[in-house]
Each structure stands twice: as C-alpha cells, then as structure tokens.
Design a protein around this motif. Sequence first.
Motif, mmCIF file in Angstrom:
data_model
loop_
_atom_site.group_PDB
_atom_site.id
_atom_site.type_symbol
_atom_site.label_atom_id
_atom_site.label_comp_id
_atom_site.label_asym_id
_atom_site.label_seq_id
_atom_site.Cartn_x
_atom_site.Cartn_y
_atom_site.Cartn_z
ATOM 1 N N GLN A 145 0.644 -1.148 -0.177
ATOM 2 C CA GLN A 145 0.081 -0.043 -0.083
ATOM 3 C C GLN A 145 1.037 1.273 0.222
ATOM 4 O O GLN A 145 1.963 1.065 0.351
ATOM 5 C CB GLN A 145 -0.827 0.004 1.193
ATOM 6 N N ARG A 146 0.288 2.599 -0.421
ATOM 7 C CA ARG A 146 0.946 3.586 -0.533
ATOM 8 C C ARG A 146 1.538 4.135 1.046
ATOM 9 O O ARG A 146 0.637 3.727 2.013
ATOM 10 C CB ARG A 146 0.220 4.676 -0.912
ATOM 11 N N GLY A 147 2.850 4.411 1.100
ATOM 12 C CA GLY A 147 3.262 4.717 2.327
ATOM 13 C C GLY A 147 4.012 3.644 3.292
ATOM 14 O O GLY A 147 4.712 3.769 4.271
ATOM 15 N N ALA A 148 3.849 2.202 2.538
ATOM 16 C CA ALA A 148 4.171 1.068 3.640
ATOM 17 C C ALA A 148 5.710 1.072 3.015
ATOM 18 O O ALA A 148 6.253 1.708 2.205
ATOM 19 C CB ALA A 148 3.823 0.047 3.182
ATOM 20 N N THR A 149 6.637 0.221 3.766
ATOM 21 C CA THR A 149 7.882 -0.405 3.356
ATOM 22 C C THR A 149 7.724 -1.759 2.756
ATOM 23 O O THR A 149 7.352 -2.553 3.245
ATOM 24 C CB THR A 149 8.914 -0.355 4.541
ATOM 25 N N VAL A 150 8.460 -1.933 1.332
ATOM 26 C CA VAL A 150 8.294 -3.290 0.791
ATOM 27 C C VAL A 150 9.614 -3.727 0.486
ATOM 28 O O VAL A 150 10.465 -2.896 -0.080
ATOM 29 C CB VAL A 150 7.288 -2.948 -0.300
ATOM 30 N N THR A 151 9.683 -4.999 0.177
ATOM 31 C CA THR A 151 10.958 -5.465 -0.251
ATOM 32 C C THR A 151 10.860 -6.276 -1.244
ATOM 33 O O THR A 151 9.771 -7.324 -1.443
ATOM 34 C CB THR A 151 11.774 -6.629 0.899
ATOM 35 N N LEU A 152 11.615 -6.137 -2.431
ATOM 36 C CA LEU A 152 11.539 -7.178 -3.577
ATOM 37 C C LEU A 152 12.535 -7.981 -3.606
ATOM 38 O O LEU A 152 13.884 -7.649 -3.602
ATOM 39 C CB LEU A 152 11.522 -6.165 -5.107
ATOM 40 N N PRO A 153 12.358 -9.386 -3.547
ATOM 41 C CA PRO A 153 13.277 -10.494 -3.437
ATOM 42 C C PRO A 153 13.836 -10.635 -4.526
ATOM 43 O O PRO A 153 13.785 -10.712 -5.413
ATOM 44 C CB PRO A 153 12.440 -11.725 -2.883
ATOM 45 N N LEU A 240 5.534 -5.145 -8.711
ATOM 46 C CA LEU A 240 4.917 -4.309 -7.387
ATOM 47 C C LEU A 240 3.525 -3.857 -7.501
ATOM 48 O O LEU A 240 3.357 -2.767 -8.668
ATOM 49 C CB LEU A 240 5.962 -3.080 -7.041
ATOM 50 N N THR A 241 2.504 -4.044 -7.068
ATOM 51 C CA THR A 241 1.112 -3.963 -7.077
ATOM 52 C C THR A 241 0.592 -3.297 -5.783
ATOM 53 O O THR A 241 0.869 -3.866 -4.574
ATOM 54 C CB THR A 241 0.367 -4.951 -7.502
ATOM 55 N N LEU A 242 -0.058 -1.913 -5.834
ATOM 56 C CA LEU A 242 -0.519 -1.498 -4.686
ATOM 57 C C LEU A 242 -2.222 -1.764 -4.565
ATOM 58 O O LEU A 242 -2.681 -1.818 -5.774
ATOM 59 C CB LEU A 242 -0.417 0.287 -4.832
ATOM 60 N N ASP A 243 -2.590 -1.742 -3.504
ATOM 61 C CA ASP A 243 -4.067 -2.037 -3.169
ATOM 62 C C ASP A 243 -4.321 -0.817 -3.159
ATOM 63 O O ASP A 243 -3.858 0.161 -2.472
ATOM 64 C CB ASP A 243 -4.250 -2.781 -1.885
ATOM 65 N N GLY A 244 -5.587 -0.598 -3.810
ATOM 66 C CA GLY A 244 -6.150 0.581 -3.889
ATOM 67 C C GLY A 244 -7.690 0.630 -4.538
ATOM 68 O O GLY A 244 -8.099 -0.227 -4.564
ATOM 69 N N VAL A 245 -7.947 1.886 -4.964
ATOM 70 C CA VAL A 245 -9.355 1.891 -5.339
ATOM 71 C C VAL A 245 -9.435 2.815 -6.808
ATOM 72 O O VAL A 245 -8.602 3.888 -6.932
ATOM 73 C CB VAL A 245 -10.386 2.471 -4.526
ATOM 74 N N VAL A 246 -10.164 2.443 -8.023
ATOM 75 C CA VAL A 246 -10.420 3.434 -9.004
ATOM 76 C C VAL A 246 -11.602 4.242 -9.230
ATOM 77 O O VAL A 246 -12.534 3.647 -8.428
ATOM 78 C CB VAL A 246 -10.097 2.494 -10.400
ATOM 79 N N PHE A 247 -11.370 5.344 -9.496
ATOM 80 C CA PHE A 247 -12.722 6.158 -9.373
ATOM 81 C C PHE A 247 -12.749 7.124 -10.698
ATOM 82 O O PHE A 247 -11.696 7.378 -11.272
ATOM 83 C CB PHE A 247 -12.818 7.052 -8.239
ATOM 84 N N PRO A 248 -13.962 7.188 -11.341
ATOM 85 C CA PRO A 248 -14.102 8.091 -12.455
ATOM 86 C C PRO A 248 -14.074 9.419 -12.102
ATOM 87 O O PRO A 248 -14.681 10.055 -11.126
ATOM 88 C CB PRO A 248 -15.419 7.739 -13.046
#
Length: 438
Positions: A145-153, A240-248
């Motif tokens: 998610q945005r703002g998180a820390t993530v590791t790509l192995p 890398l995929t962010l969980d989120g929401v799409v809006f028009p």
Amino acid sequence: MFVTETGPGFCEHASCQMHNGVLSHPHASSLTQAGVQQQVVEESSQRIALSFSRPGLEGYGGLAEDFPVNVQAPVSEVARDPLGARPSTFLAPQLSMHQLLLLASVCLSSLPAALSIYQKATGGPAPTPRLQYLLEPLHEVVHTQRGATVTLPCVLRVRPPHYKVKWSKVEPAELLENVILVTNGAQHKTYGQLGGRARLRHGHRNDASLTITGVALEDEGRYRCQLVNGLEDESLSLTLTLDGVVFPYQTSQGRYRFNYFEAKQVCEEQDSRLATYQQLYKAWTEGLDWCNAGWILDGTVHYPIINPREPCGGRLLLPGVRTYGAKDKQKDRFDAFCFTSAVRGQVYFLRGHLSFKEAGQACRNQGATIAKVGQLYSAWKFSQLDRCDGGWLADGSVRYPITTPRTRCGGLPDPGVRSFGFPNKEQRTYGTYCFSVK
C-alpha cells in the motif's frame, strides 16, 4: 503447450510408413537397386487396416498420436494418393531382415539434419533451472500500500567471482528502464528519485533484495534484478502492485473535457494517478459500472459496464471493460479513471452550513486541509468511512462515502462514494470533509 510425438522410423515425407513393425516405402522403383522387389497384392481381396500419424500433424497443435487415422481402403484407392495429401494407406511388402535394414537406411537418410523430435515427459529428472546464479522468486507479484515499506526479493544462489547486481524499474510506456541501484556485493550506489528511498536488505551475504520505503503511487510497476557477470548475465522480473481503488473523474463543466495530459494532471491534483488497465479491470470485477469513457495511464480509453443498457453500447453487448483503444493524446477528450491507495492521514467530517470558502477555512482552523477526492475514496476504501452527510471537497464538488447502503442515504444498493456534483460555491447547505496528516 502442444508438442508432436514421433516414433521410430519417423520420416517427414509421406514415403515412409509403419505397419505391424514393417517400414515400407511406396516408390519401389527407387529401391530395386537394393534388391527389394515389391509384391503385388490382389485388389479384389486385399484391404489394409492401418493406424498412423498423418504427415503434417506436427504443425496441427497437438500430439500426432492423439489424431490416429484408421484407414481401411482397397489398394486401388491407395494408389490414387501417393503423396500423402490426404490420409493414405501404403502396402507393406514382405521383406527379409537384410532388406528391412537397407530400406530403413534409405528412409532415415531422407530426414533433415535439423529435425526436432518432441516427446512426452516420462518422469525423468527435473529440468535445469532457468537461472544459474539467481534464485527464482516464490511469488512474482508483491502487494503493498502507499506509504508502506516493501521488499522485492533477489537472492543469489551462487556468488560469481566478479559480478554486479543492477536494479531497475521498467517503464513500458516510455520504452526504457530507470536504474535504481547498482551493487558489487560490498558497496552500492543509488540513482534517480526512487533511489533516494531504496536500499539493499542485506539479510545475508547472498541477499541482493531491494527495499523501498514510503511507497508512492508511481512506484507501482515492473522491476528487474539483473546479475551482470560478463557473458553469463541473467535477470528476474517482479511486479509491485498497490492495493487501492479506481474512481471516475470529470470536471464541473461536464463530461469529456480532458485530453490525456489534462486527465493525468487532474488525477494527480486529487491525490491519485491515472489508473492502469489492470487496475481498471480489477475495479470492474469489484463492481465499477460507469457509462462515460475515460483515459487510463497507457493512453488508451475505456469504460467498465456491469449492467448493459441502451445509452452504454446497448443491451445486447455483454458486461465488460469496453474499449476505444488508443486515442490522440492532444486532441481527443474524455473523462479520467484515477487510482488511489491508502493515505497516511485521517479524513473526517465537519458539520455546518458552509460555503465552499468557509469549508476550507473551517478545516484550516483545525490544522487540517479540505480533503481531496482521492483522499475521500481512500478513507472509504481503507478506513471504512461511512457518512450520510454531503460535504465540500477541494475540487468544489460535494460527496459522501457509504459503506453500509441504506434507504435514507441515496437509496442505492451498493457501497460507494455518492456525489451531489458541483453546487454553487456560495451555497450554504453542506458541511465539509477535512484531511489531517498523522
């Protein structure tokens, strides 16, 4: 994947056939020098039953043995089709062992040198790994998610004597890769804006995994970990995929007002970015139904339909993400599909009968700002914000978030962010939604 299986004595030409273990050749005249004489079988009584792999099936898209052709035909019918243009049957003369060996050598000599023969797996040892030095990742898609820390192995199976590991972000729309970090195992150097938030994990001496802090919306995409080792370079890719929401999104002036670059800008102004096709498709599977076409990140135009209806392509078309394809980014005008993720902050509602100007001041009086559309959608998605009160937002629109649908709150059966559009900014009817940073 389909392959072709061929057995002993296989010949690409129609000239070689097998019957009851006997390899035969129809052109007897070419074999007389080897002492082979063709025996004549009476047409009136002789019929031959033969199951064979039809020449040309190797390109059919399946195993040749899966398409046996059982042919039972008089010799006269066979003779009319000597070249195998259709399923054919050839007579097998009675030959001695010496003659069989000679005949087999003739057929095998006609095989092309580069013939590839594919066989079924027979339970033998596992194939050699595609990567020699890098370990294949367990998962090629990493969610965050945005703002998180993530590791790509990215872990080395073996450390070559002299090597470098290069991390880059692949930008398909721009046909380039942006280098993020390069390391030789002892030292590393970062590059670009993303490099300022990137570092090596260093879990152990063979660990070249990339850690990104403060994940931003634009960080989503495909990354490459490349081992540079002279002629034996190899790489792996991760998404890398962010969980989120799409809006028009559309302006107060109505629909279809944005060219591509304006659509990109307004999404960013509302704390979001243009959605990718994958994000729009996922939103459609989760219930997004919107009859107006909008730009997405790759410059194409689409609209998602759950309930087919006349104004939206007609009732006969199936539900789906309808597309207009690529459009002129400067001249063509549509709405925008924006994507946002979690925010590090809080969206809350202030009651009152406020004009748009008064709404902004009320938020500032509390050390906050008037919320943006993307922030309200994020609070609805990730914080389950549920208010039946319309409130001003930064773009001059009035909206309210509903997670538990009810009759008195719009009457619609599905959760969502409802909109009153863009009222007169002097109107004192609504409260406001504020955003404060945690």
